[in-house]
Write a protein that holds these residues in place. Structure first.
Motif, PDB file in Angstrom:
ATOM      1  N   LEU A 109       0.825  -1.212   0.000  1.00 34.35           N
ATOM      2  CA  LEU A 109       0.000   0.000   0.000  1.00 34.35           C
ATOM      3  C   LEU A 109       0.858   1.260   0.000  1.00 34.35           C
ATOM      4  N   LEU A 110       1.832   1.315   0.894  1.00 32.78           N
ATOM      5  CA  LEU A 110       2.602   2.545   1.059  1.00 32.78           C
ATOM      6  C   LEU A 110       3.582   2.777  -0.092  1.00 32.78           C
ATOM      7  N   ALA A 111       3.822   1.770  -0.918  1.00 34.32           N
ATOM      8  CA  ALA A 111       4.603   1.998  -2.135  1.00 34.32           C
ATOM      9  C   ALA A 111       3.894   2.962  -3.069  1.00 34.32           C
ATOM     10  N   HIS A 112       2.591   3.137  -2.877  1.00 34.41           N
ATOM     11  CA  HIS A 112       1.811   4.041  -3.725  1.00 34.41           C
ATOM     12  C   HIS A 112       1.738   5.461  -3.150  1.00 34.41           C
ATOM     13  N   GLY A 124       0.151  11.300 -11.461  1.00 34.78           N
ATOM     14  CA  GLY A 124      -0.576  10.331 -10.666  1.00 34.78           C
ATOM     15  C   GLY A 124       0.223   9.060 -10.464  1.00 34.78           C
ATOM     16  N   THR A 125      -0.347   8.149  -9.730  1.00 29.07           N
ATOM     17  CA  THR A 125       0.324   6.907  -9.396  1.00 29.07           C
ATOM     18  C   THR A 125      -0.398   5.742 -10.052  1.00 29.07           C
ATOM     19  N   SER A 126       0.350   4.913 -10.761  1.00 27.06           N
ATOM     20  CA  SER A 126      -0.261   3.715 -11.340  1.00 27.06           C
ATOM     21  C   SER A 126      -0.681   2.775 -10.222  1.00 27.06           C
ATOM     22  N   ALA A 127      -1.913   2.301 -10.297  1.00 27.22           N
ATOM     23  CA  ALA A 127      -2.453   1.473  -9.223  1.00 27.22           C
ATOM     24  C   ALA A 127      -2.138   0.009  -9.472  1.00 27.22           C
TER      25      ALA A 127
END
Length: 465
Positions: A109-112, A124-127
């Motif tokens: 989770l926290l990698a995002h 943005g962040t790729s999910a």
């Protein structure tokens, strides 16, 4: 900000890419069983079976591919073992071969996490969504990730946008989620009731006026737990001014308050059976005509008089008043977080919060829980003979020790004077900052010690089944 709840979901056999985890002990055996085509794929991606390596293994269809990755120990999945993988994989849905993520879901989770409040060019962040059969662990992992992100965000925000009123608003936002009650003391009432908090913050601009923020939550019949946080929203050092190099990161001097609020959010979201009392002493240690001075003598809420040996030792002053207020309610346990001393960083570095405690058994439990969840603490002694360093010729105590020795210990001994002798007390001198990035843990504001203490509180207060 990305919604963590979109990233960890129950595995209902929906389409997903499989992740096969290996460790150094199992790599050779696994590799020897693979086909020549797979070994060719691994070689092309420079996969050597070292910790942190990963490779994509293509199947027959365009979307028919899986992942192989190497972790330190696939039987003992720590919280950060999947973080590097989660940062590197393409967007999509994934499941582990054994179906359970356990503690490793936190790092996934926290990698995002991204702090992008001030960026216009952020794409943005790729999910990367992780599916898990360990459904009961989803909500606890989400709570931990959200609390950690809260601490990081609060510490990362520059001081111009995170002054005492902004910190108060952050407490109000958390309180509204759980129906908690917030009381704020400022102005004349602060000067009369919490004179050391007032003295530290009175030179700041009126819009950044000092205050004590208190949150109450929970059943009054449950054990009372007090959490106090140092909320110095910017620390110039006062009239004992810091050099520019020492001031550069002082937006993070409210990191103790961020930790206390993050832990409070964890406690309330987990509905821990306690009567929570959160106290945040919020002020800016500014320079002005009315700033408190070296040599001044302040009267504390407790009644003790304090000679100011150094205006840059202000965090212990605001915490002294907050801890006095906490003790008045006779709590079962008092915990404070503070970015209190550079001496603690010299002693144990940036990763290890220095732990001080007046109860040996409680300290041992905190250390054990920190090790168990890979959120380590390091205990330093409350060495009473060093209290002589805080003697004053004019007042009951001096706020800064002579000679520069044992700075973290003398700061903790100062705080000890404001905690009732019969109440267990934990003090964490934490850095609240990560100077270099690690997987799942970017450079910047960081929660250090919060998960360890939450684990301790769960054991102490969770009803036995």
């Amino acid at each position: 900000m990305i919604d963590f709840s979109d990233l960890l979901k129950p595995d209902n056999q929906q389409p997903a890419h499989m992740i096969q985890l290996l460790d150094p002990g199992s790599y050779e055996g696994w590799s020897s069983e693979q086909s020549a085509s797979i070994r060719s794929m691994l070689s092309a991606q420079k996969f050597r079976g070292k910790i942190g390596d990963h490779a994509l293994l293509w199947g027959e269809g365009q979307q028919d591919w899986s992942v192989v990755a190497v972790v330190p120990d696939r039987e003992k999945m720590g919280p950060w073992c999947l973080a590097k993988l989660a940062e590197a994989l393409p967007e999509g849905q994934y499941r582990l071969a054994d179906g359970r993520a356990g503690e490793a879901a936190l790092g996934w989770l926290l990698a995002h996490y991204r702090f992008d409040r001030y960026r216009q060019d952020d794409n943005g962040t790729s999910a990367r969504v992780l599916l898990t059969q360990d459904v009961a662990r989803i909500e606890p992992m989400l709570h931990l990730a959200r609390a950690t992100a809260l601490v990081r965000d609060l510490v990362n925000i520059p001081a111009a946008d995170m002054g005492p009123p902004d910190l108060e608003q952050a407490v109000q936002r958390v309180a509204q989620l759980f129906g908690a009650h917030v009381t704020t003391t400022r102005g004349d009432a602060l000067e009369q009731g919490f004179p050391m908090i007032h003295a530290v913050g009175k030179a700041a601009d009126r819009s950044f006026a000092p205050r004590l923020i208190e949150l109450e939550w929970g059943d009054p019949s449950h054990p009372r737990l007090a959490l106090a946080g140092k909320g110095i929203c910017f620390d110039s050092g006062g009239l004992d001014i810091k050099p520019s190099s020492g001031m550069r990161l002082m937006k993070k001097d409210m990191g103790g308050a961020a930790h206390a609020l993050g832990l409070a959010k964890l406690i309330m979201s987990s509905r821990l059976p306690v009567r929570l009392h959160l106290l945040i002493a919020a002020a800016e240690n500014a320079i002005g005509a009315n700033a408190f001075r070296p040599g001044d003598i302040l009267r504390s809420r407790k009644g003790l008089t304090v000679e100011i040996g150094n205006t840059d030792a202000e965090g212990r002053l605001v915490l002294g008043d907050a801890l006095t207020r906490a003790g008045e309610e006779k709590p079962d346990l008092v915990i404070d977080f503070a970015t209190l001393t550079g001496a603690a960083r010299v002693a144990v570095g940036p990763d290890l919060p220095a732990l001080f405690c007046n109860d040996d058994a409680l300290a041992a439990q905190a250390l054990a829980h920190g090790a168990a969840v890979e959120d380590p603490l390091w205990r330093l002694p409350l060495w009473d003979p060093y209290a002589d360093m805080l003697k004053s010729d004019l007042a009951d105590i001096n706020n800064a020790g002579d000679g520069g020795f044992a700075g973290a210990i003398t700061a903790a001994l100062f705080l000890k004077r404001f905690v009732p002798d019969n109440i267990p007390w934990l003090h964490l001198d934490t850095f609240a900052w990560r100077p270099a990035a690690k997987p799942g843990r970017p450079k910047g504001g960081e929660a250090l010690g919060m998960r360890a203490i939450f684990q301790l509180l769960q054991e102490r207060y969770r009803p036995q089944r």
